[in-house]
Design a protein around this motif. Structure first.
Motif, mmCIF file in Angstrom:
data_model
loop_
_atom_site.group_PDB
_atom_site.id
_atom_site.type_symbol
_atom_site.label_atom_id
_atom_site.label_comp_id
_atom_site.label_asym_id
_atom_site.label_seq_id
_atom_site.Cartn_x
_atom_site.Cartn_y
_atom_site.Cartn_z
ATOM 1 N N ILE A 4 -56.728 6.537 -81.877
ATOM 2 C CA ILE A 4 -56.111 7.241 -80.755
ATOM 3 C C ILE A 4 -57.112 8.228 -80.158
ATOM 4 O O ILE A 4 -57.982 8.730 -80.855
ATOM 5 N N SER A 5 -56.940 8.482 -78.881
ATOM 6 C CA SER A 5 -57.859 9.390 -78.194
ATOM 7 C C SER A 5 -57.133 10.657 -77.805
ATOM 8 O O SER A 5 -55.939 10.626 -77.481
ATOM 9 N N ALA A 6 -57.859 11.762 -77.851
ATOM 10 C CA ALA A 6 -57.281 13.043 -77.454
ATOM 11 C C ALA A 6 -58.388 13.889 -76.845
ATOM 12 O O ALA A 6 -59.574 13.616 -77.040
ATOM 13 N N ASP A 7 -57.974 14.903 -76.097
ATOM 14 C CA ASP A 7 -58.983 15.865 -75.632
ATOM 15 C C ASP A 7 -59.342 16.795 -76.789
ATOM 16 O O ASP A 7 -60.502 17.039 -77.071
ATOM 17 N N ILE A 8 -58.283 17.328 -77.427
ATOM 18 C CA ILE A 8 -58.509 18.262 -78.538
ATOM 19 C C ILE A 8 -57.742 17.778 -79.763
ATOM 20 O O ILE A 8 -56.543 17.498 -79.671
ATOM 21 N N ALA A 9 -58.430 17.703 -80.886
ATOM 22 C CA ALA A 9 -57.726 17.442 -82.154
ATOM 23 C C ALA A 9 -57.809 18.710 -82.986
ATOM 24 O O ALA A 9 -58.891 19.282 -83.160
ATOM 25 N N LYS A 139 -71.971 10.882 -79.712
ATOM 26 C CA LYS A 139 -72.476 11.389 -78.436
ATOM 27 C C LYS A 139 -71.344 11.973 -77.605
ATOM 28 O O LYS A 139 -70.483 11.233 -77.115
ATOM 29 N N GLY A 140 -71.281 13.304 -77.483
ATOM 30 C CA GLY A 140 -70.291 13.948 -76.609
ATOM 31 C C GLY A 140 -68.862 13.878 -77.115
ATOM 32 O O GLY A 140 -67.935 14.240 -76.398
ATOM 33 N N ARG A 141 -68.646 13.383 -78.329
ATOM 34 C CA ARG A 141 -67.279 13.361 -78.860
ATOM 35 C C ARG A 141 -67.307 13.353 -80.392
ATOM 36 O O ARG A 141 -68.369 13.279 -81.008
ATOM 37 N N TYR A 142 -66.113 13.411 -80.961
ATOM 38 C CA TYR A 142 -65.982 13.391 -82.421
ATOM 39 C C TYR A 142 -65.065 12.258 -82.835
ATOM 40 O O TYR A 142 -64.053 12.003 -82.171
ATOM 41 N N ALA A 143 -65.427 11.606 -83.920
ATOM 42 C CA ALA A 143 -64.529 10.607 -84.509
ATOM 43 C C ALA A 143 -64.016 11.209 -85.813
ATOM 44 O O ALA A 143 -64.804 11.609 -86.679
ATOM 45 N N LEU A 153 -60.229 9.934 -81.825
ATOM 46 C CA LEU A 153 -61.436 10.212 -81.043
ATOM 47 C C LEU A 153 -61.127 11.372 -80.108
ATOM 48 O O LEU A 153 -60.098 11.361 -79.417
ATOM 49 N N CYS A 154 -61.971 12.373 -80.095
ATOM 50 C CA CYS A 154 -61.676 13.546 -79.257
ATOM 51 C C CYS A 154 -62.975 14.183 -78.782
ATOM 52 O O CYS A 154 -64.030 13.981 -79.395
ATOM 53 N N THR A 155 -62.860 14.945 -77.706
ATOM 54 C CA THR A 155 -64.076 15.606 -77.214
ATOM 55 C C THR A 155 -64.253 16.989 -77.847
ATOM 56 O O THR A 155 -65.338 17.547 -77.846
ATOM 57 N N ARG A 156 -63.149 17.564 -78.321
ATOM 58 C CA ARG A 156 -63.217 18.860 -78.998
ATOM 59 C C ARG A 156 -62.396 18.803 -80.280
ATOM 60 O O ARG A 156 -61.348 18.162 -80.299
ATOM 61 N N ARG A 370 -71.556 21.376 -80.649
ATOM 62 C CA ARG A 370 -70.817 21.818 -79.450
ATOM 63 C C ARG A 370 -69.440 21.166 -79.423
ATOM 64 O O ARG A 370 -69.279 19.994 -79.757
ATOM 65 N N GLY A 371 -68.454 21.973 -79.035
ATOM 66 C CA GLY A 371 -67.101 21.432 -78.946
ATOM 67 C C GLY A 371 -66.354 21.462 -80.266
ATOM 68 O O GLY A 371 -65.203 21.035 -80.339
ATOM 69 N N LEU A 372 -66.982 21.977 -81.325
ATOM 70 C CA LEU A 372 -66.292 22.099 -82.618
ATOM 71 C C LEU A 372 -66.015 23.596 -82.864
ATOM 72 O O LEU A 372 -66.919 24.426 -82.754
#
Ligand SMILES: Cc1cc2nc3c(=O)[nH]c(=O)nc-3n(C[C@H](O)[C@H](O)[C@H](O)COP(=O)(O)OP(=O)(O)OC[C@H]3O[C@@H](n4cnc5c(N)ncnc54)[C@H](O)[C@@H]3O)c2cc1C
Length: 410
Positions: A4-9, A139-143, A153-156, A370-372
């Motif tokens: 699943i994808s999210a902006d923030i997890a 790259k630019g996201r987190y799994a 999957l999220c960007t932050r 970044r983003g964490l």
């Protein structure tokens, strides 16, 4: 395996995680925010806080109430205090004479319901039974991998997974292990807001005794901190709120730490000796066991006399030697216990240690990734008993959520 994808997890649906999700969605409702919680429900620990009443904050906050490398007060000055936050969630609070804040209902369930309701109204999604076992910066996201084999999957990502204290509430320190493997520097973790252990020999005869006193912790001949309150004795430990507030010092000083109780803080040592001399003169033919009857309950009186005088409790008071009387006064004013450890994690309310300040910025974003973001007990700060730890959870969660919501990829 599902993805699943999210902006923030948000990893962890405890106090700071729920605050973070609410803050992020309050800034931008359009974001998809997922709270991944390993237990079947969010907020389990919250329900047992403050003996089920939830001491959710304190009106008197100062840097002296927080311990560790993280500048908790610096962050607290940049977010709403607990009273204001909960008013905005529809929860009225009441304050006791020590500044401790509780929900008006007197029930921790109110606090958890208010947080969950607001998170739901704002559209944050709870995924319970989702234990995150791996964080892979891509790259630019987190799994984020879950124990069940799913992936988010999220960007932050906001890490609000707590630390080691009270493992039955889902906090067993495993997330700190994951962070260490990712290169994060952590301060050694020891139980805080917890009873302290001492030699069981020294506690013989004291089990179940409670005494109002002034208690000090010292190491290397230096007094580190003094508290007033009710000292409670168990078979192996010193307990009570006044002891809980000293427990973090075990993490700092280890076996060099001693705790001393002044059981008669109202009198100076020489005044106490004069008082004992008067008692001796007045009750000279009574048994020694009655020497401290005017000061303490029976068990505590007997314990001190046994340590001070080498004679049976049935001996007459007039048989006491001068140095034995003087020793009794000394034990009353300075009853010392070498500290041999802190209670186990299952009896601790918080953790001393965790991810150090140098790993995060003013926005609680990691300096490595970044983003964490990190918030709550996983960071290296612990508050005193009295609502300070939950205040930190609300503050750090709010800052992390707010900042994650406005995060921009470079
Ligand atoms: C008995 C007790 C009483 C207390 N009373 C008070 C009080 O009255 N006042 C006060 O200020 N403080 C009190 N505290 C301390 C306070 O509860 C904590 O400081 C606070 O809850 C910490 O918030 P947190 O969000 O960092 O962690 P937590 O509230 O512990 O939440 C962390 C959450 O993350 C989840 N989690 C962990 N790892 C993962 C993972 N890998 N994947 C998914 N989820 C994960 C856990 O299941 C848990 O739900 C008390 C603590 C205890 C144990």
């Amino acid at each position: 395996m599902s993805e699943i994808s999210a902006d923030i997890a948000v990893i962890g649906g405890g106090a700071s995680g729920l605050a973070a999700a609410i803050a992020a969605k309050s800034v931008n409702r359009g974001l998809r925010v997922i709270i991944a919680e390993r237990l079947p429900r969010t907020g389990k620990k919250l329900l047992s806080t403050g003996n089920g009443r939830c001491n959710l904050g304190n009106r008197e906050l100062s840097p002296e109430n927080y311990h560790g490398t993280v500048d908790a007060m610096g962050y607290i000055s940049r977010a709403p205090r607990a009273e204001e936050l909960f008013r905005s969630l529809g929860v009225l609070t009441v304050c006791d004479s020590a500044g401790r804040l509780y929900p008006h209902s007197g029930s921790a369930a109110t606090v958890l319901s208010a947080l969950r309701m607001r998170a739901e109204e704002l559209g944050a999604e709870e995924r319970c039974g989702a234990e995150i076992t791996g964080i892979l910066p891509q790259k630019g996201r987190y799994a984020l991998d879950t124990a069940a084999g799913d992936r988010i999957l999220c960007t932050r990502v906001i890490i609000a997974a707590g630390a080691y204290a009270d493992p039955k509430s889902g906090t067993d320190g495993r997330m700190l292990g994951i962070l260490r493997k990712m290169g994060y520097k952590t301060a050694e973790c020891t139980p805080a807001v917890a009873p302290l252990r001492t030699s069981p020999e020294l506690l013989k005869g004291l089990k179940g005794v409670r005494a109002k006193c002034r208690i000090s912790a010292a190491a290397g001949g230096k007094t580190l901190r003094t508290e007033t309150g009710e000292l409670q004795f168990t078979e192996q430990m010193l307990s009570g709120i006044c002891v809980f507030d000293l427990a973090y010092l075990w993490g700092k000083y280890g076996t060099g730490l001693t705790v001393s109780a002044d059981l008669v803080p109202e009198l100076e040592r020489d005044e106490l000796e004069r008082y004992l001399e008067q008692v001796c003169a007045m009750h000279s033919r009574q048994p020694v066991s009655e020497l401290l009857t005017g000061l303490f309950r029976r068990e505590l009186a007997a314990y001190i006399i046994k340590r001070a005088a080498d004679k049976p409790l049935s001996a007459e008071i007039r048989s006491l030697k001068r140095q034995e009387l003087s020793a009794a006064a000394r034990y009353c004013k300075d009853l010392r216990f070498p500290v041999t450890g802190a209670a186990g994690w299952q009896n601790a309310q918080s953790t001393f240690g965790g991810v150090v300040q140098s790993e995060v910025g003013d926005d609680l974003q990691s300096k490595r990734h970044r983003g964490l973001y990190l918030c709550g007990e996983i960071l290296d700060t612990v508050g005193d008993c009295g609502g300070y730890n939950l205040q930190w959870a609300w503050t750090s969660g709010t800052i992390a959520g707010r900042e994650a919501a406005v995060f921009k990829k470079k």
